[in-house]
Write an enzyme that holds these catalytic residues in place. Structure first.
Site, mmCIF file in Angstrom:
data_model
loop_
_atom_site.group_PDB
_atom_site.id
_atom_site.type_symbol
_atom_site.label_atom_id
_atom_site.label_comp_id
_atom_site.label_asym_id
_atom_site.label_seq_id
_atom_site.Cartn_x
_atom_site.Cartn_y
_atom_site.Cartn_z
ATOM 1 N N SER A 291 0.870 -1.172 0.000
ATOM 2 C CA SER A 291 0.000 0.000 0.000
ATOM 3 C C SER A 291 0.905 1.218 0.000
ATOM 4 O O SER A 291 2.108 1.115 0.273
ATOM 5 C CB SER A 291 -0.880 -0.018 1.266
ATOM 6 O OG SER A 291 -1.464 1.242 1.507
ATOM 7 N N TYR B 136 -1.666 -1.088 10.737
ATOM 8 C CA TYR B 136 -1.716 -1.357 9.296
ATOM 9 C C TYR B 136 -0.449 -0.842 8.617
ATOM 10 O O TYR B 136 0.179 -1.556 7.818
ATOM 11 C CB TYR B 136 -2.952 -0.691 8.701
ATOM 12 C CG TYR B 136 -3.118 -0.871 7.212
ATOM 13 C CD1 TYR B 136 -3.599 -2.069 6.690
ATOM 14 C CD2 TYR B 136 -2.824 0.160 6.323
ATOM 15 C CE1 TYR B 136 -3.771 -2.240 5.321
ATOM 16 C CE2 TYR B 136 -2.994 0.006 4.959
ATOM 17 C CZ TYR B 136 -3.462 -1.198 4.461
ATOM 18 O OH TYR B 136 -3.627 -1.351 3.104
#
Length: 249
Positions: A140, A153
């Site tokens: 990401s 995350y």
């Protein structure tokens, strides 16, 4: 049909990018191992693949558990006899302030997003060496830049990028290629139902939501297919951003 005769294992295949990637690989002739927690969602992906004339097997395992990861690879080999591509797509994400993150949430996010891919790579590597295969892990923009309210995350995605680069160096003298893809915001089942918490500062969120609208997962699938294909035979240890320019500045 450049993946005819190839076996591809995709995590998170029950929805979002994982489902879109599974359908795309199937259209290109691959046999699919669909891996995820929810058998119902995997079976829906499997139904779509079979309706298009493809071949697949659904593997419901918990990617946060090392034993399940090892068993998943063994099941894939039992089903098709080989493994050519491993795509680590599944991920858990949640918005929290630092003070509100529980021990359980921290460990669950790290287990799903980082430990799971590690144990899958470890178990899959002998088979990928044999097939001259490759790994594409989906990180990401959070794997390259700090993102407020996403500490677990972001930590897991930074770790996934580091893991990919480290293994790419370790396997430099082998026929296996290992790369990572870094999408920005996508319009998926997970994100469409997501709302930012009341405590979130919009100015901080704007730094990583980007100036362009979120893309459909199909826009990320194309570079993923390329990285997994023989066309990318010289691409090893690469980190590709597919983020609409977020990391450009």
């Amino acid at each position: 049909m450049e993946f005819t005769g190839k076996v591809v294992l995709i995590t998170g295949a029950g929805s979002g990018l994982g489902r879109a990637a599974s359908l795309a690989f199937a259209r290109e002739g691959a046999s699919l191992c669909l891996l995820g927690r929810s058998l119902d969602k995997l079976q829906e992906t499997g139904r779509l693949i079979r309706e298009g004339g493809g071949h697949c097997v659904e593997l419901a395992f918990d990617l946060g558990n090392a034993e399940d990861c090892i068993a998943a690879i063994a099941s894939a080999i039992a089903a098709f006899g080989r493994l050519d591509v491993l795509c680590n797509i599944a991920a858990d994400v949640m918005f929290h302030q630092l003070s509100a993150i529980t021990v359980k949430e921290w460990h669950r996010t790290i287990a799903s997003n980082l430990s799971g891919p590690f144990f899958l790579m470890q178990a899959a590597m002998p088979h990928l060496v044999e097939s001259h295969g490759n790994i594409v892990s989906v990180a990401s923009t959070a794997g390259f830049m700090g993102q407020a309210y996403l500490a677990p995350y972001t930590a897991s995605k930074f770790g996934l990028v580091g893991l990919t680069l480290s293994l790419a160096m370790e396997m430099m003298n082998s026929p296996v290629r290992i790369n990572v893809l870094a999408p920005g915001p996508m319009r998926t089942e997970m994100t469409q139902g997501m709302t930012f918490p009341d405590f979130a500062d919009p100015k901080l969120l704007g730094r990583y939501t980007g100036m362009r609208p979120p893309c459909p997962p199909e826009d990320v699938v194309e570079p993923l297919l390329f990285l997994a294909s023989e066309r990318a035979r010289r691409v090893h240890g690469a980190c590709w951003a597919v983020d609409g320019g977020i990391m450009a500045g």
